[in-house]
Enzyme design. Structure first.
Site, PDB file in Angstrom:
ATOM      1  N   GLY A  10      61.237  71.070  20.431  1.00 54.30           N
ATOM      2  CA  GLY A  10      61.787  70.686  21.745  1.00 54.30           C
ATOM      3  C   GLY A  10      60.716  70.062  22.624  1.00 54.30           C
ATOM      4  O   GLY A  10      59.629  70.608  22.754  1.00 54.30           O
ATOM      5  N   ARG A  71      62.634  67.951  14.674  1.00 55.71           N
ATOM      6  CA  ARG A  71      62.612  69.261  14.013  1.00 55.71           C
ATOM      7  C   ARG A  71      62.820  68.936  12.543  1.00 55.71           C
ATOM      8  O   ARG A  71      63.861  68.420  12.170  1.00 55.71           O
ATOM      9  CB  ARG A  71      63.731  70.156  14.530  1.00 55.71           C
ATOM     10  CG  ARG A  71      63.726  70.375  16.060  1.00 55.71           C
ATOM     11  CD  ARG A  71      64.705  71.485  16.427  1.00 55.71           C
ATOM     12  NE  ARG A  71      65.164  71.404  17.807  1.00 55.71           N
ATOM     13  CZ  ARG A  71      64.557  72.015  18.839  1.00 55.71           C
ATOM     14  NH1 ARG A  71      63.471  72.698  18.637  1.00 55.71           N
ATOM     15  NH2 ARG A  71      65.061  71.920  20.054  1.00 55.71           N
ATOM     16  N   SER A  72      61.789  69.220  11.715  1.00 53.99           N
ATOM     17  CA  SER A  72      61.821  68.747  10.328  1.00 53.99           C
ATOM     18  C   SER A  72      62.161  69.833   9.329  1.00 53.99           C
ATOM     19  O   SER A  72      61.528  70.884   9.302  1.00 53.99           O
ATOM     20  CB  SER A  72      60.452  68.150   9.970  1.00 53.99           C
ATOM     21  OG  SER A  72      60.415  67.778   8.623  1.00 53.99           O
ATOM     22  N   ASP A 102      56.041  78.041  18.037  1.00 57.12           N
ATOM     23  CA  ASP A 102      55.459  78.770  16.903  1.00 57.12           C
ATOM     24  C   ASP A 102      55.965  78.265  15.548  1.00 57.12           C
ATOM     25  O   ASP A 102      55.230  78.314  14.557  1.00 57.12           O
ATOM     26  CB  ASP A 102      55.619  80.283  17.052  1.00 57.12           C
ATOM     27  CG  ASP A 102      57.040  80.682  17.431  1.00 57.12           C
ATOM     28  OD1 ASP A 102      57.900  79.785  17.585  1.00 57.12           O
ATOM     29  OD2 ASP A 102      57.289  81.886  17.579  1.00 57.12           O
ATOM     30  N   THR A 125      56.513  74.555  25.285  1.00 55.41           N
ATOM     31  CA  THR A 125      57.964  74.782  25.246  1.00 55.41           C
ATOM     32  C   THR A 125      58.409  75.362  26.573  1.00 55.41           C
ATOM     33  O   THR A 125      57.734  76.246  27.115  1.00 55.41           O
ATOM     34  CB  THR A 125      58.381  75.748  24.110  1.00 55.41           C
ATOM     35  OG1 THR A 125      59.719  76.214  24.374  1.00 55.41           O
ATOM     36  CG2 THR A 125      57.485  76.968  23.990  1.00 55.41           C
ATOM     37  N   ASP A 127      60.593  77.361  27.010  1.00 52.68           N
ATOM     38  CA  ASP A 127      61.064  78.742  26.832  1.00 52.68           C
ATOM     39  C   ASP A 127      60.006  79.783  27.200  1.00 52.68           C
ATOM     40  O   ASP A 127      60.338  80.930  27.486  1.00 52.68           O
ATOM     41  CB  ASP A 127      61.509  78.979  25.378  1.00 52.68           C
ATOM     42  CG  ASP A 127      62.608  78.016  24.949  1.00 52.68           C
ATOM     43  OD1 ASP A 127      63.254  77.416  25.834  1.00 52.68           O
ATOM     44  OD2 ASP A 127      62.803  77.854  23.733  1.00 52.68           O
ATOM     45  N   ASP A 129      57.987  81.373  25.307  1.00 51.42           N
ATOM     46  CA  ASP A 129      58.258  82.531  24.443  1.00 51.42           C
ATOM     47  C   ASP A 129      57.269  82.659  23.293  1.00 51.42           C
ATOM     48  O   ASP A 129      57.614  83.182  22.235  1.00 51.42           O
ATOM     49  CB  ASP A 129      59.696  82.429  23.900  1.00 51.42           C
ATOM     50  CG  ASP A 129      59.891  81.185  23.037  1.00 51.42           C
ATOM     51  OD1 ASP A 129      59.001  80.316  23.024  1.00 51.42           O
ATOM     52  OD2 ASP A 129      60.942  81.094  22.372  1.00 51.42           O
ATOM     53  N   ARG A 171      66.400  79.672  24.957  1.00 52.33           N
ATOM     54  CA  ARG A 171      66.754  80.208  23.635  1.00 52.33           C
ATOM     55  C   ARG A 171      67.008  81.714  23.747  1.00 52.33           C
ATOM     56  O   ARG A 171      67.875  82.097  24.509  1.00 52.33           O
ATOM     57  CB  ARG A 171      65.658  79.892  22.610  1.00 52.33           C
ATOM     58  CG  ARG A 171      66.208  79.754  21.198  1.00 52.33           C
ATOM     59  CD  ARG A 171      65.124  79.344  20.232  1.00 52.33           C
ATOM     60  NE  ARG A 171      64.745  77.952  20.346  1.00 52.33           N
ATOM     61  CZ  ARG A 171      65.368  76.925  19.751  1.00 52.33           C
ATOM     62  NH1 ARG A 171      66.412  77.175  18.985  1.00 52.33           N
ATOM     63  NH2 ARG A 171      64.968  75.689  19.898  1.00 52.33           N
TER      64      ARG A 171
HETATM   65  O1  F6P Z   1      63.180  75.405  22.687  1.00 53.70           O
HETATM   66  C1  F6P Z   1      63.539  74.580  23.751  1.00 53.70           C
HETATM   67  C2  F6P Z   1      65.032  74.517  23.892  1.00 53.70           C
HETATM   68  O2  F6P Z   1      65.327  73.637  24.966  1.00 53.70           O
HETATM   69  C3  F6P Z   1      65.736  75.854  24.098  1.00 53.70           C
HETATM   70  O3  F6P Z   1      65.632  76.340  25.406  1.00 53.70           O
HETATM   71  C4  F6P Z   1      67.139  75.524  23.692  1.00 53.70           C
HETATM   72  O4  F6P Z   1      67.816  76.665  23.210  1.00 53.70           O
HETATM   73  C5  F6P Z   1      66.929  74.529  22.572  1.00 53.70           C
HETATM   74  O5  F6P Z   1      65.622  74.003  22.725  1.00 53.70           O
HETATM   75  C6  F6P Z   1      67.902  73.381  22.573  1.00 53.70           C
HETATM   76  O6  F6P Z   1      67.642  72.611  21.452  1.00 53.70           O
HETATM   77  P1  F6P Z   1      68.253  71.160  21.216  1.00 53.70           P
HETATM   78  O7  F6P Z   1      67.518  70.200  22.098  1.00 53.70           O
HETATM   79  O8  F6P Z   1      68.016  70.907  19.777  1.00 53.70           O
HETATM   80  O9  F6P Z   1      69.689  71.233  21.614  1.00 53.70           O
END
Ligand code: F6P
Length: 325
Positions: A10, A71-72, A102, A125, A127, A129, A171
């Site tokens: 992300g 995201r691979s 991570d 990120t 998040d 986290d 998340r």
């Molecule tokens: O990890 C960052 C994040 O924005 C989270 O908060 C969320 O759950 C997820 O990515 C959303 O992912 P995507 O952009 O693939 O919808």
């Protein structure tokens, strides 16, 4: 000597300032900087370019990541990691700075085990986290976007004597909702990390409404929709049916991931990157993550970062306890 930078998972505000600082700082240290586009997918496909000042001119104030992200799934397979390593070899790159979470660090750690490529991971990120660091790049900007949105929604809620439920990203982690609830003056905060008691919240709110309260602001973490706590639609229903107040929900979504990086994120980007390059130019031979703890930067192993689940600071949780009863 050649070092490459990539962004993975992300995206978040602060990545562009980090990329700019990377190129500037490499040139200052007479190191050739490379940009890997499209994250791990681009590494596999050889989307690698020697960086020029022009590539990073005027990007300091922009959100997202100029070198894009991905995201691979392919990177889990050895044959694609081998292809990625061959791409690096073509440019003489044996060190990488990776911004991500991570999962991205684990992927590069496997890459390091396979082919010995040194790397430093920068926690990036919204998040917040990642275990071992008190701060991940992008969080301050995301919090400011949530703050601005919440202030605006409060204005219209007050005009209509309504309740508003504002759902943040994160998340499984409730950090964004928690800090936003504390700093935006919310009446309710629902996050996976805090137990709540709807009966007691209900009694408190009914008392406050009888006593002149005109609106209610609730912050809810997206993680609540998955596990143990009440989801946004159920909270809306409860407010309307049990508390008797007209309610609207706002799911903030990806707006939280973009926007101009705040001063704090620009500064953190510069520091994270310069220390990471210093580390890679020293006798660093493995994969590490740079973390920020008690106002200082330090390097820890990937194993350390993966050893535990991130926990929100107790004192922050304490501040929100009055919003869950
Ligand atoms: O990890 C960052 C994040 O924005 C989270 O908060 C969320 O759950 C997820 O990515 C959303 O992912 P995507 O952009 O693939 O919808």
């Amino acid at each position: 000597m050649a070092i490459a930078i990539m962004t993975s998972g992300g995206d978040c505000a602060g990545m562009n300032p980090a990329i700019k600082q990377f190129v500037d700082y490499c040139y200052t240290n007479e190191v050739q900087p490379y940009l890997i586009y499209d994250g791990l997918e681009g590494l596999i496909d050889g989307a690698i370019k020697a960086a020029t000042y022009e590539d990073v001119a005027g990007i300091m104030h922009e959100g997202g990541t100029k070198i894009r992200s991905s995201r691979s799934k392919r990177f889990f397979e050895y044959e694609y990691r081998k292809q990625a390593f061959e791409n690096l070899q073509k440019h003489g790159i044996d060190k990488i700075v990776i911004l991500g979470g991570d999962g991205s660090f684990r992927a590069l750690n496997q890459f390091h085990k396979d082919f010995g490529v040194n790397f430093v991971g920068i926690p990036a990120t919204i998040d917040n986290d990642i275990y071992g660091t008190e701060y991940c790049l992008g969080v301050d900007t995301a919090l400011n976007i949530i703050r601005q949105a919440t202030d605006a929604v409060r204005d219209t809620s007050a005009s209509f004597r309504r309740a508003c439920v504002i759902e943040t990203m994160g998340r499984d982690c409730g950090y964004l909702a928690l800090v936003s609830a504390i700093t935006c003056g919310a009446e309710i905060c629902i996050i996976p990390e805090l137990e709540y008691d709807l009966d007691s919240i209900g009694k408190r709110l009914k008392g406050e409404l009888a006593n002149g309260r005109k609106y209610i602001v609730c912050l809810v973490a997206e993680g609540c929709n998955k596990d143990k706590c009440i989801s946004t639609p159920n909270l809306v229903r409860w407010l309307e049916e049990d508390i008797g107040i007209e309610t609207r929900a706002t799911i903030l979504g990806h707006v939280q991931r973009g926007g101009n990086p705040t001063v704090f994120d620009r500064l953190m980007a510069s520091e994270f990157v310069s220390y990471s390059i210093d580390k890679l130019l020293s006798d660093h031979k493995e994969g590490s993550v740079i973390v920020y703890k008690k106002s200082e930067f330090e390097f820890v192993s990937i194993e350390h970062v993966n050893s535990q689940k991130y926990k929100i600071r107790e004192d922050l949780l304490e501040l929100a306890k009055r919003l869950v009863n």
